[in-house]
Design an enzyme around this catalytic site. Structure first.
Site, PDB file in Angstrom:
ATOM      1  CE  LYS A   1      -2.115   3.029   2.547  1.00 55.03           C
ATOM      2  NZ  LYS A   1      -1.966   3.943   1.545  1.00 55.03           N
ATOM      3  N   PRO A   2       1.095   1.738  -1.154  1.00 56.03           N
ATOM      4  CG  PRO A   2       0.833   2.497  -3.374  1.00 56.03           C
ATOM      5  CD  PRO A   2       0.337   1.329  -2.504  1.00 56.03           C
TER       6      PRO A   2
ATOM      7  CD  GLU B   1      12.934   0.985   8.172  1.00 53.79           C
ATOM      8  OE1 GLU B   1      13.517  -0.205   8.294  1.00 53.79           O
ATOM      9  OE2 GLU B   1      13.071   1.583   7.387  1.00 53.79           O
ATOM     10  CG  LEU B   2       7.829   4.425  13.775  1.00 59.07           C
ATOM     11  CD1 LEU B   2       7.459   4.228  14.921  1.00 59.07           C
ATOM     12  CD2 LEU B   2       6.602   4.167  12.713  1.00 59.07           C
TER      13      LEU B   2
ATOM     14  CB  CYS C   1      12.676   9.230   7.841  1.00 54.80           C
ATOM     15  SG  CYS C   1      14.018   8.339   6.854  1.00 54.80           S
TER      16      CYS C   1
HETATM   17  P1  NAD Z   1       1.708   8.348   7.836  1.00 57.37           P
HETATM   18  O1  NAD Z   1       2.101   7.832   9.098  1.00 57.37           O
HETATM   19  O2  NAD Z   1       0.904   9.566   7.488  1.00 57.37           O
HETATM   20  O3  NAD Z   1       1.347   7.328   6.599  1.00 57.37           O
HETATM   21  C1  NAD Z   1       2.191   6.347   6.311  1.00 57.37           C
HETATM   22  C2  NAD Z   1       1.258   5.147   5.738  1.00 57.37           C
HETATM   23  O4  NAD Z   1       0.450   4.704   6.731  1.00 57.37           O
HETATM   24  C3  NAD Z   1       0.560   5.877   4.417  1.00 57.37           C
HETATM   25  O5  NAD Z   1       0.465   4.638   3.621  1.00 57.37           O
HETATM   26  C4  NAD Z   1      -0.782   5.715   5.359  1.00 57.37           C
HETATM   27  O6  NAD Z   1      -2.108   5.773   4.255  1.00 57.37           O
HETATM   28  C5  NAD Z   1      -0.976   4.846   6.013  1.00 57.37           C
HETATM   29  N1  NAD Z   1      -1.891   4.805   7.207  1.00 57.37           N
HETATM   30  C6  NAD Z   1      -2.611   5.854   7.528  1.00 57.37           C
HETATM   31  N2  NAD Z   1      -3.294   5.524   8.702  1.00 57.37           N
HETATM   32  C7  NAD Z   1      -3.313   4.422   8.778  1.00 57.37           C
HETATM   33  C8  NAD Z   1      -3.887   3.205   9.714  1.00 57.37           C
HETATM   34  N3  NAD Z   1      -4.789   3.529  10.690  1.00 57.37           N
HETATM   35  N4  NAD Z   1      -3.786   1.949   9.398  1.00 57.37           N
HETATM   36  C9  NAD Z   1      -2.803   1.493   8.565  1.00 57.37           C
HETATM   37  N5  NAD Z   1      -2.170   2.405   7.606  1.00 57.37           N
HETATM   38  C10 NAD Z   1      -2.544   3.614   7.855  1.00 57.37           C
HETATM   39  O7  NAD Z   1       3.136   8.912   7.301  1.00 57.37           O
HETATM   40  P2  NAD Z   1       3.702   9.656   5.909  1.00 57.37           P
HETATM   41  O8  NAD Z   1       3.375  11.154   6.225  1.00 57.37           O
HETATM   42  O9  NAD Z   1       3.453   8.916   4.894  1.00 57.37           O
HETATM   43  O10 NAD Z   1       5.310   9.878   6.134  1.00 57.37           O
HETATM   44  C11 NAD Z   1       5.946  10.571   6.892  1.00 57.37           C
HETATM   45  C12 NAD Z   1       6.705  10.105   8.070  1.00 57.37           C
HETATM   46  O11 NAD Z   1       7.254   8.712   7.649  1.00 57.37           O
HETATM   47  C13 NAD Z   1       7.543  11.110   8.766  1.00 57.37           C
HETATM   48  O12 NAD Z   1       7.389  11.010  10.226  1.00 57.37           O
HETATM   49  C14 NAD Z   1       9.107  10.171   8.402  1.00 57.37           C
HETATM   50  O13 NAD Z   1       9.975  10.461   9.412  1.00 57.37           O
HETATM   51  C15 NAD Z   1       8.642   8.854   8.322  1.00 57.37           C
HETATM   52  N6  NAD Z   1       9.494   7.993   7.646  1.00 57.37           N
HETATM   53  C16 NAD Z   1      10.462   7.221   8.256  1.00 57.37           C
HETATM   54  C17 NAD Z   1      11.375   6.553   7.494  1.00 57.37           C
HETATM   55  C18 NAD Z   1      12.193   5.595   8.099  1.00 57.37           C
HETATM   56  O14 NAD Z   1      13.027   4.891   7.482  1.00 57.37           O
HETATM   57  N7  NAD Z   1      12.550   5.668   9.540  1.00 57.37           N
HETATM   58  C19 NAD Z   1      11.434   6.821   6.058  1.00 57.37           C
HETATM   59  C20 NAD Z   1      10.428   7.723   5.475  1.00 57.37           C
HETATM   60  C21 NAD Z   1       9.524   8.309   6.037  1.00 57.37           C
END
Ligand code: NAD
Length: 457
Positions: free
Chosen positions: A156-157, A229-230, A263
């Site tokens: 799921k992108p 990975e947050l 991130c």
């Molecule tokens: P996000 O948490 O808003 O969304 C990530 C994914 O989760 C999306 O595909 C979204 O549709 C899905 N999602 C949302 N609610 C959900 C739920 N209740 N259940 C299941 N899936 C759900 O994050 P984002 O805005 O896409 O990405 C930015 C964040 O990602 C930043 O905090 C960044 O630091 C982090 N990030 C971390 C890494 C790493 O390697 N540690 C890499 C890239 C990005």
């Protein structure tokens, strides 16, 4: 039929509307991935590798059109979009070179009457819920080794990188990965939540801490392997013996690349009091020279903010920092043009009462803090609930390594920042996540070791 609208964050234009999944469609896709897994596992690894090699070649051949799509839906400056797709070649080459070796069975005891062996079995069906900021990198860190090791993948992108996600699915299928071995799901959080409900054997998530924690809670009692990975609040420290010009150039890039939406963006900078003022002047010079504008323009370095709600987060951090006594040196405001834009922003005289120094900004904004020496720098670097990366700038290797050894982070950098290597594990401490990707460990993580006790009678 549900649909998902894709907007360009640089100008708010509607660029596509694609059919989206609902809960029933997610369940049907999960069943297809389950049914397809044994045959994909039985496919010789040489064939699985050949698919990924063809995927790699197709990416290289189509880099211009893929980069244009990424720039249109995420707002990533076009040169940085190309960098991401070209950079993926190195990761794919690493996975191709290491996959077979990483999961080769191993005999650990061979005696006359008993042999002991370890094999690496695929987990089964992997759910990969991904972020938008580096969709090629963070997606392929999961789905490529997962596929190579015989898993099928429900991918799921992010809803903010849907077109790129669908391009990835098309390229993998054209490269020979069966339609049911890699299945893309289209939609937002509700589709991700529906995916979590399915019968899956591993959940690999990249995104925010808030969503990761929600997913961990939703999995609750189910014993499904979970990797998260947050986000981060990644610090760097500039020592008093550092080359301040070189450190300023490196750290401005680390803070502002991808419009600060990485991130591992540098999110806090600590500077020894002896070089603080010189560093700040050099840093401001670099930041003032970064070109903000149309992300399709070759000379643009900073584009729009991808998600509109993040603008309010940035504004709140600015207001909070000002209220608590920080000095705004440049930027600090939205840019008044269609789309979502924020000025590159630098604060000095910051402290840890400020949200700017505590919570992920995920935008082109940075706080600089003067410190009295190494001890204070390490204490402040560790004063965080996150722990993704941290860096030290100094010509003194011994000093840098001594400080980095005291920092709690998944990756540490000497005289560099915002760097990821396929050869090294990528992981976070604390609220930056659990588990890892990349390196040979990041291949094995998609398998479970199986113990074989073989007695000859
Ligand atoms: P996000 O948490 O808003 O969304 C990530 C994914 O989760 C999306 O595909 C979204 O549709 C899905 N999602 C949302 N609610 C959900 C739920 N209740 N259940 C299941 N899936 C759900 O994050 P984002 O805005 O896409 O990405 C930015 C964040 O990602 C930043 O905090 C960044 O630091 C982090 N990030 C971390 C890494 C790493 O390697 N540690 C890499 C890239 C990005």
């Amino acid at each position: 039929m549900n649909s998902l609208k894709v907007y360009n964050p640089a100008n708010d234009a509607l660029i596509a509307e694609v059919p989206a999944d609902d809960a029933a469609a997610v369940a049907a896709k999960a069943e297809r991935a389950r049914a397809a897994q044994p045959a994909w596992h039985a496919t010789p690894i040489a064939q699985r590798k050949a698919c990924i090699a063809r995927f790699r070649d197709a990416l290289a051949a189509q880099v211009e059109s893929l980069a244009a799509t990424l720039t249109a839906e995420v707002g990533k400056p076009i040169r940085q979009s190309r960098n991401e797709i070209n950079g993926l070649q190195v990761r794919l080459d690493f996975f191709l070179a290491q996959a077979e070796r990483s999961i080769a069975s191993e005999t650990v005891l061979a005696e006359a009457d008993i042999t002991e062996r370890i094999s690496h079995e695929p987990l089964g069906v992997i759910a990969n819920i991904s972020a938008w900021n580096y969709p090629y990198f963070v997606g392929s860190n999961v789905f490529v080794p997962a596929l190579l090791t015989g898993n099928t993948v429900l991918y799921k992108p992010s809803e903010h990188a849907t077109l790129t996600g669908l391009q990835i699915a098309r390229l993998l299928h054209e490269a020979g990965v069966p339609a049911d071995a890699f299945i893309a799901l289209v939609g937002g959080g509700e589709v991700g939540a529906a995916l979590v409900e399915q019968r899956i054997d591993g959940l690999f998530f990249t995104g925010s801490h808030a969503t990761g924690a929600r997913i961990a809670a939703a999995l609750g009692q189910r014993l499904v392997k979970l990797q998260l990975e947050l986000g981060g609040k990644d610090p760097s420290y500039v020592c008093d013996d550092a080359d301040v010009q070189a450190a300023a150039e490196s750290l401005a890039d680390g803070a502002m690349y991808n419009s600060g939406q990485s991130c591992c963006s540098v999110e806090r900078i600590y500077v020894h009091e002896r070089v603080h003022d010189a560093f700040v002047e050099a840093f401001l010079d670099v930041v003032r020279g970064l070109k903000v504008g149309d992300p399709t323009d070759e000379s643009t370095y900073i584009g729009p903010i991808t998600r509109a709600p993040q603008l309010a987060v940035l504004e709140a951090q600015v207001a909070d920092a000002l209220a608590k006594g920080a000095t705004l040196r440049v930027g600090g405001h939205r840019i008044d043009r269609p789309g979502h834009w924020f000025e590159p922003t630098v604060f000095t005289e910051t402290d840890h009462t400020m949200e700017l120094m505590r919570e992920e900004s995920f935008g082109p904004i940075i706080g600089i803090c003067k410190v009295s020496g190494d001890e204070e720098a390490v204490a402040l670097m560790n004063d965080t609930r996150y722990g993704l990366t941290a860096g030290v700038y100094s010509p003194d290797e011994h000093r840098a390594k001594r400080l980095l050894a005291q920092v709690t982070a998944g990756s540490v950098y000497w005289n560099c920042c915002d760097r990821v290597s396929p050869r090294l594990p990528w992981s976070g401490c604390g609220d930056s996540g659990i588990g890892l990707t990349l390196s040979t460990y990041g291949i094995q993580t998609f398998t479970r070791p199986k113990a074989w006790h073989l007695r000859t009678v």
